[in-house]
Design a protein around this motif. Structure first.
Motif, PDB file in Angstrom:
ATOM      1  N   ALA A   1       0.836  -1.205   0.000  1.00 33.21           N
ATOM      2  CA  ALA A   1       0.000   0.000   0.000  1.00 33.21           C
ATOM      3  C   ALA A   1       0.871   1.256   0.000  1.00 33.21           C
ATOM      4  O   ALA A   1       0.560   2.240  -0.704  1.00 33.21           O
ATOM      5  CB  ALA A   1      -0.922  -0.020   1.216  1.00 33.21           C
ATOM      6  N   ALA A   2       1.949   1.251   0.765  1.00 37.46           N
ATOM      7  CA  ALA A   2       2.842   2.406   0.802  1.00 37.46           C
ATOM      8  C   ALA A   2       3.528   2.614  -0.542  1.00 37.46           C
ATOM      9  O   ALA A   2       3.698   3.751  -0.994  1.00 37.46           O
ATOM     10  CB  ALA A   2       3.876   2.221   1.906  1.00 37.46           C
ATOM     11  N   GLU A   3       3.901   1.499  -1.189  1.00 34.56           N
ATOM     12  CA  GLU A   3       4.537   1.611  -2.504  1.00 34.56           C
ATOM     13  C   GLU A   3       3.575   2.170  -3.534  1.00 34.56           C
ATOM     14  O   GLU A   3       3.949   3.001  -4.377  1.00 34.56           O
ATOM     15  CB  GLU A   3       5.064   0.244  -2.944  1.00 34.56           C
ATOM     16  CG  GLU A   3       6.261  -0.237  -2.145  1.00 34.56           C
ATOM     17  CD  GLU A   3       6.693  -1.629  -2.537  1.00 34.56           C
ATOM     18  OE1 GLU A   3       5.903  -2.308  -3.272  1.00 34.56           O
ATOM     19  OE2 GLU A   3       7.778  -2.062  -2.109  1.00 34.56           O
ATOM     20  N   ARG A   4       2.309   1.728  -3.486  1.00 30.54           N
ATOM     21  CA  ARG A   4       1.316   2.271  -4.414  1.00 30.54           C
ATOM     22  C   ARG A   4       1.092   3.755  -4.169  1.00 30.54           C
ATOM     23  O   ARG A   4       0.947   4.547  -5.110  1.00 30.54           O
ATOM     24  CB  ARG A   4      -0.008   1.506  -4.271  1.00 30.54           C
ATOM     25  CG  ARG A   4       0.008   0.110  -4.888  1.00 30.54           C
ATOM     26  CD  ARG A   4      -1.399  -0.424  -5.054  1.00 30.54           C
ATOM     27  NE  ARG A   4      -2.090  -0.548  -3.768  1.00 30.54           N
ATOM     28  CZ  ARG A   4      -2.091  -1.652  -3.033  1.00 30.54           C
ATOM     29  NH1 ARG A   4      -1.421  -2.714  -3.459  1.00 30.54           N
ATOM     30  NH2 ARG A   4      -2.737  -1.693  -1.888  1.00 30.54           N
TER      31      ARG A   4
ATOM     32  N   SER B   1       4.273  10.106  -7.050  1.00 27.20           N
ATOM     33  CA  SER B   1       5.295  10.413  -8.041  1.00 27.20           C
ATOM     34  C   SER B   1       4.676  10.702  -9.399  1.00 27.20           C
ATOM     35  O   SER B   1       5.119  11.614 -10.108  1.00 27.20           O
ATOM     36  CB  SER B   1       6.278   9.245  -8.132  1.00 27.20           C
ATOM     37  OG  SER B   1       7.240   9.467  -9.128  1.00 27.20           O
ATOM     38  N   ARG B   2       3.648   9.936  -9.779  1.00 27.57           N
ATOM     39  CA  ARG B   2       2.992  10.160 -11.062  1.00 27.57           C
ATOM     40  C   ARG B   2       2.285  11.515 -11.106  1.00 27.57           C
ATOM     41  O   ARG B   2       2.329  12.221 -12.096  1.00 27.57           O
ATOM     42  CB  ARG B   2       2.008   9.025 -11.326  1.00 27.57           C
ATOM     43  CG  ARG B   2       1.379   9.074 -12.726  1.00 27.57           C
ATOM     44  CD  ARG B   2       0.518   7.864 -12.959  1.00 27.57           C
ATOM     45  NE  ARG B   2      -0.597   7.840 -11.994  1.00 27.57           N
ATOM     46  CZ  ARG B   2      -1.463   6.827 -11.945  1.00 27.57           C
ATOM     47  NH1 ARG B   2      -1.337   5.778 -12.739  1.00 27.57           N
ATOM     48  NH2 ARG B   2      -2.451   6.864 -11.066  1.00 27.57           N
TER      49      ARG B   2
END
Length: 316
Positions: free
Chosen positions: A302-305, A311-312
């Motif tokens: 979840a943190a990576e998403r 970032s996007r």
């Protein structure tokens, strides 16, 4: 409680049932490994590369000499407070075996990923010897039954002594693993000492709760007397505390031994490829029940998403 090798903040989060599974899985692998290391077939192992042309005799001699030297030094230096906290025979065996293992693994071209069982199996004889000597040193002073209790209640004190004796094998196992899997021994020793100090505190607290204060006996007595109306003997509470302590501390020590065995076995190919593995971190991960590992992995994803989305958005 294996979480003592994680951090004191997470100690209470480890299930004894999970630790029992960890212990059972690791210990189940040890018997065939011991057979492979100590049977009469030289093709089953490469022990001669570590211990000479008669490796099984050499292991026996190393064990006996190590016990004599280790306990001799322990007795001679026992007046110095730091050596009252250190089990010198286990330290000697741990350092010697770690040196032998690393020399073989990284200097002998014959070393490969299939060597782990017999290498680890060669550590079992000194570990068993240390446990036996630790128990006998307690038995020399004799065991006593509880005051006013039948003579057979002496089994409680015997079981407690047997459980406490396992601490030597647990310390030896995790010590050899930490040194053998590390190139920087100073850092490995510091990390190991921190975890062992936490673990010592945990054991002290357990002794305080289960033996000195005693919580299982009074709870059990209150339940039986309240539900069944049976008046239990006064000594039964203390006997229950002894048994519960022996059971819990045995599961903890066996989980450390079995968990370390499993973690080292899994990380062995990585050790050969990279020369170093944070085996204490591997053990910490194994100490967590599967449900907690899945929950932690879910939070990481979840943190990576969330970072990817952020970032996007910032790139637009």
């Amino acid at each position: 409680m294996l979480g003592a090798f994680r951090s004191s903040r997470h100690l209470i989060m480890y299930s004894p049932r999970h630790l029992f599974r960890v212990a059972r899985r690791g210990l189940a692998d040890m018997i065939p490994a011991l057979r492979q290391a100590l049977n009469a077939n030289p093709d089953d192992d490469q022990l001669d590369r570590l211990f000479g042309s008669r490796p099984r005799v050499a292991i026996l001699l190393i064990t006996l000499i190590g016990l004599l030297i280790g306990y001799g030094l322990q007795s001679a230096l026992n007046n110095i407070w730091i050596f009252q906290l250190v089990h010198l025979p286990a330290v000697l065996f741990g350092g010697l075996y770690a040196l032998l293992y690393r020399r073989y693994l990284f200097q002998d071209p014959a070393a490969d990923k299939d060597d782990f069982p017999w290498l680890a199996g060669a550590l079992i004889p000194p570990a068993v010897a240390l446990v036996v000597v630790a128990f006998l040193s307690r038995a020399v002073n004799g065991f006593e039954a509880l005051g006013g209790a039948p003579g057979w209640t002496v089994i409680g004190e015997v079981l407690d002594a047997m459980a406490d004796s396992l601490s030597v094998a647990a310390g030896l196992t995790i010590g050899v693993a930490a040194l053998c899997y590390s190139q920087r021994w100073s850092e490995a020793i510091k990390s190991l000492i921190r975890r062992l100090v936490v673990f010592k505190i945990v054991v002290w607290v357990m002794v305080l709760i289960f033996v000195e204060i005693g919580i299982v006996g009074p709870i059990l007595g209150a339940l039986v007397e309240g539900l069944l109306g049976i008046n239990l003997p006064h000594w039964l509470g203390d006997f229950s505390d002894q048994l519960s302590y022996a059971l819990l501390i045995s599961v903890i020590y066996l989980a450390i031994i079995g968990g370390t065995w499993t973690a080292c076995s899994r990380a062995f190919p990585k050790l050969l490829a990279q020369g170093e593995v944070d085996i204490l971190q591997e053990l910490e991960t194994m100490a967590e029940p599967p449900s907690k590992r899945r929950e932690r992995a879910r939070k990481v994803r979840a943190a990576e998403r969330k970072r990817a989305l952020k970032s996007r958005d910032s790139s637009r």
